[in-house]
Design an enzyme around this catalytic site. Structure first.
Site, PDB file in Angstrom:
ATOM      1  N   GLU A 286       0.867  -1.192   0.000  1.00  0.00           N
ATOM      2  CA  GLU A 286       0.000   0.000   0.000  1.00  0.00           C
ATOM      3  C   GLU A 286       0.894   1.228   0.000  1.00  0.00           C
ATOM      4  O   GLU A 286       1.665   1.432   0.934  1.00  0.00           O
ATOM      5  CB  GLU A 286      -0.929  -0.041   1.215  1.00  0.00           C
ATOM      6  CG  GLU A 286      -1.934  -1.179   1.139  1.00  0.00           C
ATOM      7  CD  GLU A 286      -2.695  -1.198  -0.183  1.00  0.00           C
ATOM      8  OE1 GLU A 286      -3.242  -0.157  -0.566  1.00  0.00           O
ATOM      9  OE2 GLU A 286      -2.719  -2.247  -0.851  1.00  0.00           O
ATOM     10  N   CYS A 320      -1.498   9.309   3.853  1.00  0.00           N
ATOM     11  CA  CYS A 320      -1.517   8.886   2.452  1.00  0.00           C
ATOM     12  C   CYS A 320      -2.792   9.390   1.789  1.00  0.00           C
ATOM     13  O   CYS A 320      -2.842   9.612   0.590  1.00  0.00           O
ATOM     14  CB  CYS A 320      -1.420   7.378   2.364  1.00  0.00           C
ATOM     15  SG  CYS A 320      -2.657   6.549   3.348  1.00  0.00           S
TER      16      CYS A 320
END
Ligand code: NAP
Ligand code: MG
Length: 515
Positions: A286, A320
């Site tokens: 990720e 993020c």
């Protein structure tokens, strides 16, 4: 039998009692500043010649812990020990593994503010951001426990006469867990607990900026009854020991959350068969984002401005999912940039240990220097609306900064800066705005503010991100509610906190017996 999953509530800091308890936790952990944290391999503490201080990013003179650093030989040994432990742990029934997670969740809940306090001083989180991080860690434990029980039960199959068929999920083997520092409790705990509850043993290499929180979490899992050789705790520099962990022939999978650059390197190395290796290594990665909020001409502009400011500057933009591009319809561009500038100028920046602080420091000197380069570049690539100030005198502070009139191809609009820097981009119309939104290598989160159904439906179809939000901010995904993960170079879209996640750490086995 546990009840249905529900999200851990946030602490209400408007209550004086809660404020007192949080202050007390901050005061209480001070006596433990500077404690030493060894490696843990096979349950045994291992000191090393090399020790690294973990510092408070808001007061970089303040050492919160001294952390042993693994060398390559120790890292390799940790994988061997995890492989031996796997032979026992894989045979522990899934319900028993899940109970360890429920117990850990209960312990963490009872020590919530203590863990949040460590997040304040080691990661520079404000009270609210720290509280959310700890709550999410509790959620992951509760959620993945239930998921293990669900997935490890026999799965439904089409039945045929004369045969007894069974399909179950079994664990993979040794996992390398490499989390980032930005959700140093929640993401680290979620990545570790998911792999372990699925029946794997792991080597946990925490992010170098936040190893103390990780060490304390591993301790908590042991208190909850997790056998001590299931997790090898191996702090150390990723650049130094990462390759050894990934290349090891007994490594079965790598669960990574972090930057695109490191993630792609891991994918490449893991693809190479090593002597003695008997499987195809799995990589769950990720990665970064360049997340955008699109504002349509007839949107609720005040709500949009609030959503942009919260998404861009919460935890100093170090998520993020943070909004780093505001893509605004030309008809409302001037009004929107004014509104977000106004809200941003009201944010207070400072030590997150003080309750009223909105924006704390960035994580370390490297981040500070990288952000400074973009702030400098921004003065060429755009028009500075607010912020731009920086000060590393006592901590790594960067003012929330907004640039207007940024070209969609400028570095400010393409690179993940990972700090409190927002680029405003003007769009000719809604279709143009979506085209700009999609035009980066990433595809993690995004948000659209519009009051027109057909525009939202168009965005639903065309806005190519793993987590798309309408008329709300693009940060703050909740476990079980918003399974999380991105498209394109934002990663493998593992959807953490969702029903597809745990299965990635297992493989299905079908046994068919003739009757
Ligand atoms: P990073 O620099 O890539 O580091 C992540 C982890 O990888 C750290 O533990 C790091 O160790 C380790 N590492 C560094 N070099 C390595 C190597 N050569 N081999 C193996 N491991 C290595 O990322 P970060 O700065 O910690 O985190 C910020 C990034 O994470 C941003 O890009 C952000 O978008 C991304 N992120 C993504 C998600 C998501 O769900 N998609 C969530 C959170 C964060 P050291 O600390 O020792 O360098
Ligand atoms: Mg880093």
């Amino acid at each position: 039998m546990m009840g249905a999953f529900s999200n851990e509530p946030m602490t209400d800091f408007s209550q004086a009692d809660n404020r007192r308890l949080f202050e007390a936790a901050l005061a209480q952990i001070k006596s433990q500043y500077g404690n030493s944290y060894p490696l843990l391999i096979g349950g045994r503490p291992v000191q090393s010649e090399s020790v690294k201080p973990s510092v408070n990013p808001a007061r970089h003179g303040e050492i919160v812990g001294l952390v042993a650093q693994a060398n390559r030989q120790r890292a390799s040994q940790a994988v061997d020990v995890a492989a031996a432990a796997f032979e026992r742990w894989k045979r522990v029934p899934p319900t028993a593994r899940a109970r360890t997670l429920y117990k850990a969740a209960a312990l963490l809940r009872s020590r919530k503010h203590e863990f949040s306090a460590w997040l304040v001083v080691e990661a520079g989180k404000t009270w609210i951001e720290a509280d959310v991080d700890t709550a999410e860690a509790i959620d992951f434990l509760e959620y993945y426990g239930r998921e293990a029980e669900r997935i490890c039960a026999p799965q439904p199959l089409v039945r045929i006469p004369g045969e007894d068929n069974e399909w179950t999920y079994v664990p993979l083997g040794v996992g390398i867990i490499i989390p980032p520092w930005n959700f140093p409790l929640a993401i680290m705990a979620g990545m570790t607990a998911s792999a372990v509850v699925a029946g794997n043993t792991v080597v946990l290499k925490p992010a170098s900026a936040t190893p103390v929180i990780a060490a304390r979490f591993v301790q908590l899992l042991h208190e909850a009854g997790l056998p001590e050789d299931v997790i090898q705790f191996v702090p150390g520099s990723g650049g130094e020991i990462g390759d050894v962990l990934i290349d090891h022939p007994l490594t079965r999978f790598i669960s990574f959350t972090g930057s695109m650059e490191v993630g792609l390197r891991i994918v490449e190395r893991a693809a190479r068969l090593q002597p003695g290796q008997r499987w195809i290594k799995r990589v769950i990665a990720e990665l970064g984002g360049k997340d955008a909020i699109v504002v349509d001409r007839d949107a609720n502009l005040e709500a949009a401005a609030q959503g942009i400011v919260q998404s861009a500057f919460g935890y100093a933009g170090q998520k993020c999912s943070a909004c780093s591009r505001a893509i605004i319809h030309v008809d409302v561009y001037d009004e929107m940039t004014e509104r977000i500038t106004m809200l941003t100028s009201q944010l207070s920046i400072g030590d997150p240990a003080l309750q009223g602080t909105d924006v704390g420091p960035v994580i370390d000197r490297a981040a500070y220097n990288k952000i400074r380069q973009y702030v400098t570049a921004g003065k060429q690539e755009g028009r500075l609306l607010v912020g731009g100030g920086m000060d590393e005198g006592s901590g790594y502070f960067v003012e929330p900064t907004i640039f207007a009139d940024v070209d969609s191809q400028a570095s400010l609009a393409q690179d993940e800066i990972f700090g409190p820097v927002l680029a405003c981009i003007q769009a000719d119309d809604f279709g143009h705005a979506l085209a700009i939104a999609n035009d980066t290598p990433y595809g993690l989160t995004g948000s659209v503010y519009s009051n027109r159904r057909e525009r939202l439906e168009l965005a639903r179809e065309l806005f190519h991100v793993g987590n798309l939000y309408f008329n709300r901010k693009c940060t703050g995904a909740l476990v079980g509610v918003h399974p999380f993960g991105g498209f394109n170079l934002s990663g493998t879209d593992s959807k953490a906190g969702g029903p597809d996640y745990l299965i990635q750490f297992m493989q299905g086995k079908v046994v068919s017996e003739k009757m």
